[in-house]
Scaffold this active site. Sequence first.
Site, PDB file in Angstrom:
ATOM      1  N   PHE A 115       0.849  -1.190   0.000  1.00 31.57           N
ATOM      2  CA  PHE A 115       0.000   0.000   0.000  1.00 31.57           C
ATOM      3  C   PHE A 115       0.887   1.242   0.000  1.00 31.57           C
ATOM      4  CE2 PHE A 115      -4.427   1.298   0.590  1.00 31.57           C
ATOM      5  CZ  PHE A 115      -5.072   0.150   0.189  1.00 31.57           C
ATOM      6  N   GLN A 235      -7.120  15.382   2.608  1.00 30.52           N
ATOM      7  CA  GLN A 235      -6.484  14.431   1.696  1.00 30.52           C
ATOM      8  C   GLN A 235      -7.308  14.216   0.426  1.00 30.52           C
ATOM      9  OE1 GLN A 235      -6.022   9.925   2.564  1.00 30.52           O
ATOM     10  NE2 GLN A 235      -3.958  10.763   2.498  1.00 30.52           N
ATOM     11  N   HIS A 237      -7.515  11.633  -2.617  1.00 30.85           N
ATOM     12  CA  HIS A 237      -7.066  10.315  -3.047  1.00 30.85           C
ATOM     13  C   HIS A 237      -6.875  10.379  -4.555  1.00 30.85           C
ATOM     14  CE1 HIS A 237      -7.003   6.030  -3.803  1.00 30.85           C
ATOM     15  NE2 HIS A 237      -7.092   5.761  -2.515  1.00 30.85           N
ATOM     16  N   LEU A 247     -14.505   5.814  -5.214  1.00 28.95           N
ATOM     17  CA  LEU A 247     -13.113   5.417  -5.009  1.00 28.95           C
ATOM     18  C   LEU A 247     -12.728   4.133  -5.727  1.00 28.95           C
ATOM     19  CD1 LEU A 247     -10.688   6.413  -3.253  1.00 28.95           C
ATOM     20  CD2 LEU A 247     -11.229   4.502  -1.759  1.00 28.95           C
ATOM     21  N   GLU A 250      -6.595   2.170  -3.383  1.00 29.48           N
ATOM     22  CA  GLU A 250      -5.152   2.049  -3.606  1.00 29.48           C
ATOM     23  C   GLU A 250      -4.741   0.581  -3.716  1.00 29.48           C
ATOM     24  OE1 GLU A 250      -3.154   5.180  -1.316  1.00 29.48           O
ATOM     25  OE2 GLU A 250      -1.885   3.558  -0.602  1.00 29.48           O
ATOM     26  N   ARG A 281      -0.344   9.465  -1.036  1.00 28.27           N
ATOM     27  CA  ARG A 281      -1.423  10.040  -1.852  1.00 28.27           C
ATOM     28  C   ARG A 281      -1.188  11.496  -2.233  1.00 28.27           C
ATOM     29  NH1 ARG A 281      -6.061   7.016   1.752  1.00 28.27           N
ATOM     30  NH2 ARG A 281      -5.637   4.990   0.827  1.00 28.27           N
ATOM     31  N   HIS A 347     -10.990  12.758   0.072  1.00 25.36           N
ATOM     32  CA  HIS A 347     -11.098  11.436   0.681  1.00 25.36           C
ATOM     33  C   HIS A 347     -11.097  11.420   2.199  1.00 25.36           C
ATOM     34  CE1 HIS A 347     -10.782   7.120   0.743  1.00 25.36           C
ATOM     35  NE2 HIS A 347      -9.638   7.143   1.387  1.00 25.36           N
ATOM     36  N   ARG A 388      -2.390  11.321   5.632  1.00 24.59           N
ATOM     37  CA  ARG A 388      -2.542   9.965   6.175  1.00 24.59           C
ATOM     38  C   ARG A 388      -2.106   8.918   5.157  1.00 24.59           C
ATOM     39  NH1 ARG A 388      -6.310   5.961   5.578  1.00 24.59           N
ATOM     40  NH2 ARG A 388      -7.900   7.211   4.542  1.00 24.59           N
TER      41      ARG A 388
HETATM   42  C1  FAD Z   1     -14.547   4.859   0.018  1.00 25.45           C
HETATM   43  C2  FAD Z   1     -13.589   4.842   1.164  1.00 25.45           C
HETATM   44  C3  FAD Z   1     -12.668   3.811   1.292  1.00 25.45           C
HETATM   45  C4  FAD Z   1     -11.777   3.786   2.358  1.00 25.45           C
HETATM   46  N1  FAD Z   1     -10.889   2.751   2.463  1.00 25.45           N
HETATM   47  C5  FAD Z   1     -10.068   2.697   3.534  1.00 25.45           C
HETATM   48  C6  FAD Z   1      -9.193   1.589   3.716  1.00 25.45           C
HETATM   49  O1  FAD Z   1      -9.176   0.644   2.938  1.00 25.45           O
HETATM   50  N2  FAD Z   1      -8.376   1.585   4.792  1.00 25.45           N
HETATM   51  C7  FAD Z   1      -8.360   2.603   5.709  1.00 25.45           C
HETATM   52  O2  FAD Z   1      -7.608   2.536   6.671  1.00 25.45           O
HETATM   53  N3  FAD Z   1      -9.210   3.661   5.563  1.00 25.45           N
HETATM   54  C8  FAD Z   1     -10.055   3.717   4.518  1.00 25.45           C
HETATM   55  N4  FAD Z   1     -10.906   4.789   4.383  1.00 25.45           N
HETATM   56  C9  FAD Z   1     -11.007   5.765   5.475  1.00 25.45           C
HETATM   57  C10 FAD Z   1     -11.849   5.207   6.599  1.00 25.45           C
HETATM   58  O3  FAD Z   1     -12.788   4.310   6.076  1.00 25.45           O
HETATM   59  C11 FAD Z   1     -12.574   6.298   7.381  1.00 25.45           C
HETATM   60  O4  FAD Z   1     -11.657   7.270   7.779  1.00 25.45           O
HETATM   61  C12 FAD Z   1     -13.228   5.698   8.598  1.00 25.45           C
HETATM   62  O5  FAD Z   1     -14.087   4.645   8.217  1.00 25.45           O
HETATM   63  C13 FAD Z   1     -13.987   6.680   9.475  1.00 25.45           C
HETATM   64  O6  FAD Z   1     -14.538   5.932  10.530  1.00 25.45           O
HETATM   65  P1  FAD Z   1     -15.285   6.597  11.748  1.00 25.45           P
HETATM   66  O7  FAD Z   1     -15.610   5.505  12.700  1.00 25.45           O
HETATM   67  O8  FAD Z   1     -14.487   7.722  12.254  1.00 25.45           O
HETATM   68  O9  FAD Z   1     -16.599   7.218  11.111  1.00 25.45           O
HETATM   69  P2  FAD Z   1     -17.643   6.694  10.025  1.00 25.45           P
HETATM   70  O10 FAD Z   1     -17.464   5.284   9.672  1.00 25.45           O
HETATM   71  O11 FAD Z   1     -17.655   7.697   8.934  1.00 25.45           O
HETATM   72  O12 FAD Z   1     -18.999   6.787  10.818  1.00 25.45           O
HETATM   73  C14 FAD Z   1     -19.524   8.017  11.275  1.00 25.45           C
HETATM   74  C15 FAD Z   1     -20.722   7.721  12.129  1.00 25.45           C
HETATM   75  O13 FAD Z   1     -21.167   8.915  12.733  1.00 25.45           O
HETATM   76  C16 FAD Z   1     -22.558   9.024  12.615  1.00 25.45           C
HETATM   77  N5  FAD Z   1     -22.918  10.434  12.640  1.00 25.45           N
HETATM   78  C17 FAD Z   1     -22.357  11.456  11.966  1.00 25.45           C
HETATM   79  N6  FAD Z   1     -22.987  12.605  12.261  1.00 25.45           N
HETATM   80  C18 FAD Z   1     -23.950  12.293  13.135  1.00 25.45           C
HETATM   81  C19 FAD Z   1     -24.961  13.033  13.804  1.00 25.45           C
HETATM   82  N7  FAD Z   1     -25.108  14.344  13.625  1.00 25.45           N
HETATM   83  N8  FAD Z   1     -25.811  12.371  14.624  1.00 25.45           N
HETATM   84  C20 FAD Z   1     -25.686  11.037  14.807  1.00 25.45           C
HETATM   85  N9  FAD Z   1     -24.767  10.292  14.204  1.00 25.45           N
HETATM   86  C21 FAD Z   1     -23.906  10.916  13.381  1.00 25.45           C
HETATM   87  C22 FAD Z   1     -22.886   8.330  11.313  1.00 25.45           C
HETATM   88  O14 FAD Z   1     -24.227   7.906  11.295  1.00 25.45           O
HETATM   89  C23 FAD Z   1     -21.912   7.158  11.371  1.00 25.45           C
HETATM   90  O15 FAD Z   1     -22.460   6.121  12.122  1.00 25.45           O
HETATM   91  C24 FAD Z   1     -11.801   4.829   3.318  1.00 25.45           C
HETATM   92  C25 FAD Z   1     -12.723   5.855   3.206  1.00 25.45           C
HETATM   93  C26 FAD Z   1     -13.589   5.875   2.125  1.00 25.45           C
HETATM   94  C27 FAD Z   1     -14.547   7.029   2.028  1.00 25.45           C
END
Ligand code: FAD
Length: 573
Positions: A115, A235, A237, A247, A250, A281, A347, A388
């Site tokens: 990666f 960031q 991507h 997306l 990677e 990235r 991203h 990141r």
């Molecule tokens: C398409 C994509 C692919 C990715 N692939 C990778 C990867 O392969 N490896 C890697 O390390 N990272 C990857 N990332 C990055 C990583 O997935 C994210 O940074 C990470 O999942 C964020 O997790 P989180 O738990 O912080 O929030 P999230 O998973 O974004 O969840 C946010 C939560 O907050 C809740 N929420 C938000 N606002 C409110 C509100 N006002 N009231 C109530 N609930 C709320 C939502 O409902 C949700 O449940 C990727 C990101 C994307 C977009």
Amino acid sequence: MIFKHDILIVGAGLAGLRAAVEMAGIADVALISKVFSTRSHSGAAQGGIAGSLGNEEPDSWEWHMYDTVKGGDFLTDQDAAEVLAKDASRAIYELEHMGVPFNRTPAGTIAQRAFGGHTRDFGKAPVKRACHAADRTGRVIMDTLYFESLRKGIKVYEEFYLLDLIMKEDKVAGIVAYELATGAVHVIHSRVVLLATGGFGKVYKTTSNCFANTGDGVYLAYRAGVPLEDMEFVQFHPTGIYGMGVLISEAARGEGGILRNAKGERFMEKYAPNLKDLAPRDVISRAIYEEIREGRGIDKRDFVHLDLTHLGKERLATKLSEISSFVRIYLGLDPDKDLIPVQPTCHYMMGGIPTNLDGQVLDENQQVIQGLYAAGECACVSVHGANRLGCNSLLDLVVFGRRAGKKIIQELESLAFASLPDQSDKSTLTKIERLKRRQNGEKAGALRTEMQETMTAYCSVFRNKKDLNKALDILKSLMERYENVVIDNRGFRFNTDLMEAIELESLLNLSYIILVSAMTREESRGAHFREDYPERDDQNWLKHTLNRKTENGYRLFYKPVTVTRFEPKPRVY
Ligand SMILES: Cc1cc2nc3c(=O)[nH]c(=O)nc-3n(C[C@H](O)[C@H](O)[C@H](O)COP(=O)(O)OP(=O)(O)OC[C@H]3O[C@@H](n4cnc5c(N)ncnc54)[C@H](O)[C@@H]3O)c2cc1C
């Protein structure tokens, strides 16, 4: 209604769920999520989760830590990077034992792939460090943690929106939430609030992020007086599907995919002779735009090609099945035969709510705010610095989500319920009433589009003073126009029109903070590239930006970067 719980988690991504699993069964834990939990953006993560398991090739946590610090262009707090890299193998085996179905090596151990920016021997060559389940890694971890937290008995309020944080004398007292199904406004009284609300890629027009990523938690913390850290670092991507931003992980380049310009050249050889298509990235996104600016975009347009045609049908089907299906569905192309048009897509947000290594939110004096915690993309530990590395976010979520959970349990005894202020939901009710009553004005959707187009045009991969000024002027006027935003739906049930109008307040304010922070940082570092200040300037800018709301606007100030093992050096890839 007023609900009461010891601990309230906002957000059901992997950060929120991993913290929930740690605390469930020990205290009364509730979680709210504005989208149905398993639809959180974490479920969209494709490529993998990083850890120096060394199952495919020799690896070590020191190399992983070094890559994380260097990838972050030395803005990474090194104590945080050390925790991340050291704890990675344990965290991944723990997920395996909970039931996450990782891909396997022929020997039966967890398979790993290369990666961007992950190397052996302190930058010598790419190393296979990303553990994955095909290209659905987030999905399988999400489902495992969701069922685990339900099994352990946490209470989940699905489709509840956080609309306000309730503070009492600098302590957390709970939150105000909106129930989407009924339109009811509730107060949830709690001793602890853990914000795990994810990122806010929706400030940009082209983004890989889901619709829910509007940064509500980050903005509400700011409104409650928490300073926000390093917000200029956004960031991009390199490989979003052209024109859509969806997306292409990677992992495609980790499996051997190559970026090509209009002449068919593997242009990354020029920009990163050592790591080539597996450079970090920020480096690749800039290289793509350089190629486009110099007229080597495909058909002289603003995209380049991702070439997977040499990988073979079997590899595409077994290791990259999800993205292969995206290419077929969204583009009508066959990744086995056709080149894929790609362009950088917003991203990930490196900045957010400042925390210590245990998820405790810090105020402007670096003191812990009683009862308030944050983890995941909404938080800034800061483990990713200015940029990141791929696969380090999923790791961040489970490592720091767990640490926040542990710390909350440790501290819980000393955190009593703060009494609720009178009418703690009043300002929320007034805001909703006002929105519903207003007859004339502009729709939220139109303002949002203008904001997204502005941010994309003037504050993406390349930035300069003139453009940022232009964007700030537009944002100011959009914020004024927002005061007259109108909605069509005045009903109670599933009123997403109302919620989108409220989310826009977060998006506009966060955009503004990104612009102000980007304008102030007169250097180029990681994902923040200023054309008018193209060099990194450690003398003046090896420091974190903090932005705090004040009565008449905002105040910017700085704090030092924690440097432990690796002295800042110029980055060469
Ligand atoms: C398409 C994509 C692919 C990715 N692939 C990778 C990867 O392969 N490896 C890697 O390390 N990272 C990857 N990332 C990055 C990583 O997935 C994210 O940074 C990470 O999942 C964020 O997790 P989180 O738990 O912080 O929030 P999230 O998973 O974004 O969840 C946010 C939560 O907050 C809740 N929420 C938000 N606002 C409110 C509100 N006002 N009231 C109530 N609930 C709320 C939502 O409902 C949700 O449940 C990727 C990101 C994307 C977009």
